[in-house]
Design a protein around this motif. Sequence first.
Motif, PDB file in Angstrom:
ATOM      1  N   THR A 355     -37.236  28.647  -7.422  1.00 16.26           N
ATOM      2  CA  THR A 355     -36.209  29.655  -7.667  1.00 16.26           C
ATOM      3  C   THR A 355     -35.060  29.419  -6.693  1.00 16.26           C
ATOM      4  N   GLU A 356     -33.912  30.017  -7.004  1.00 16.66           N
ATOM      5  CA  GLU A 356     -32.781  29.874  -6.089  1.00 16.66           C
ATOM      6  C   GLU A 356     -33.105  30.459  -4.719  1.00 16.66           C
ATOM      7  N   VAL A 392     -29.816  22.072  -7.211  1.00 12.63           N
ATOM      8  CA  VAL A 392     -29.730  20.674  -6.783  1.00 12.63           C
ATOM      9  C   VAL A 392     -29.681  20.592  -5.265  1.00 12.63           C
ATOM     10  N   ASP A 393     -30.526  19.728  -4.707  1.00 14.21           N
ATOM     11  CA  ASP A 393     -30.490  19.470  -3.267  1.00 14.21           C
ATOM     12  C   ASP A 393     -29.249  18.620  -2.959  1.00 14.21           C
ATOM     13  N   VAL A 399     -32.983  17.420  -8.544  1.00 12.42           N
ATOM     14  CA  VAL A 399     -33.007  18.728  -9.188  1.00 12.42           C
ATOM     15  C   VAL A 399     -34.285  19.441  -8.754  1.00 12.42           C
ATOM     16  N   LEU A 400     -34.129  20.543  -8.047  1.00 14.78           N
ATOM     17  CA  LEU A 400     -35.276  21.274  -7.493  1.00 14.78           C
ATOM     18  C   LEU A 400     -35.807  22.332  -8.442  1.00 14.78           C
ATOM     19  N   GLY A 423     -38.692  13.315 -10.773  1.00 11.79           N
ATOM     20  CA  GLY A 423     -37.777  13.315  -9.638  1.00 11.79           C
ATOM     21  C   GLY A 423     -36.336  13.104 -10.016  1.00 11.79           C
ATOM     22  N   ALA A 424     -35.951  13.565 -11.189  1.00  9.88           N
ATOM     23  CA  ALA A 424     -34.583  13.343 -11.668  1.00  9.88           C
ATOM     24  C   ALA A 424     -33.539  13.970 -10.742  1.00  9.88           C
ATOM     25  N   THR A 425     -32.422  13.290 -10.609  1.00  8.09           N
ATOM     26  CA  THR A 425     -31.287  13.800  -9.843  1.00  8.09           C
ATOM     27  C   THR A 425     -30.280  14.445 -10.791  1.00  8.09           C
TER      28      THR A 425
END
Length: 451
Positions: A355-356, A392-393, A399-400, A423-425
């Motif tokens: 979550t955010e 996103v970190d 992408v978290l 582990g996609a960005t």
Amino acid sequence: MAYDYDLIVIGAGSGGVRAARMSALAGAKVAIVEEYRYGGTCVIRGCVPKKLMVYASAFAESFEDAKGYGWTVGESRFSWPDFMAAKDREIARLEGIYARNLGAAGVELHRARGVVTGPHSVRLSSHDKDLTAKHILVATGGAPFVPDVPGACHAMTSNEVFELPEMPKRIVIVGGGYIACEFAGVLNGMGAKVVQLYRGERILRGFDGEVAGFVQAEMIKKGVEIRVESDVAAIGDPTESGLAVELTSGETIETDAVLYATGRHPNARGIGLEEAGVKLGAKGEVVVDEYSRTSVPSIWAIGDVTDRVALTPVAIREGAAFAKSVFEGELTAADHELIPTAVFTQPEIGTCGMTEEAARETHDIEVYAADFRPMMHTMSGRDERMLMKLLVDKATRKVLGCHLVGHGAGEMIQLAGIALKMGATKEDFDRTVAVHPTAAEELVTMKTPTR
């Protein structure tokens, strides 16, 4: 010592059935013990009948929306008895499939209550002697929890709602979790007047805050009366006019039925586990390690009874991991990270990852969010919106979290979950060509952080 079986499974829900079948197919002699019906909570009085209810309740809006697309729609009427009869036929069909698949795999079926009487023994209500096994697997799931409120005996839980002979015209739903919210949407869609009470500040605690607020607003627009920071003090005895629900505020609500959806607790008491030396936790859950082993080496536990992740697909994965570990010679732990989840509220939720609120505690993040009216409703005239959100970190661009609200969110999150698991960005999302015109294309077209 010679045992009657290599494995006795107590509980024929999704997890227990998967473990029993895989163990039998691996060559083990297996018995499964179930006191109710094969399929467990999910199939009999959970995910499956609930989703059928969701489908049924959504037609009311579909009939209305069709007019905006040129259709002339006649008078429609919902028949609860007709729906329930069709639902019961489908559940019976699925239960038969579960039983047949177990039998085909060579599993011995016992319709009885099973109680653990020792590290290697189980007493069946249908037998006058104990059955023995080298391994015992506890897969007894969970049960609805109802607070100790005066008159609570007049309320029902998610178990009983699937067996109601008549649909209540007015209902008070107590709880703010996903089960309460799902039933609020279902019964509202079927035509009931729904009042949902939750003692907290907002419904869907534990979900992303923006998502929870968005869903709450959309539910209210659809006609559900949501009262937060509100709880039941007492439920009066039934009268000709229904039930009088007294709130902690002193107000009284007249209703036809009260549904408690205030959480579930592990179904671990009263089946001999503590007497056999199995350690239970503070919530009554069976304490296990990452491989589902309990404090007794020969006794294992999977699914909701362990209070890890209470989801059917997770119980199935844990059952498969157990079979691999014990009967296929491959010590395996179920993976509980980045589990995609759908919540069939109206509108529905698809979520995977952090979550955010949680992400901000441990990462420096960017938030990409889109709140929009989907194309479906540009002509239907319905004031319903969708929400899509990526967390996103900043440092790794990974992408978290991915959170979706709206039509098809459950279907979309299954595929988005694969990307997160790999582990996609954010740039991986950006490089993916959009599928147009779809709502899902928003996932790959959000270029500028909203915060």
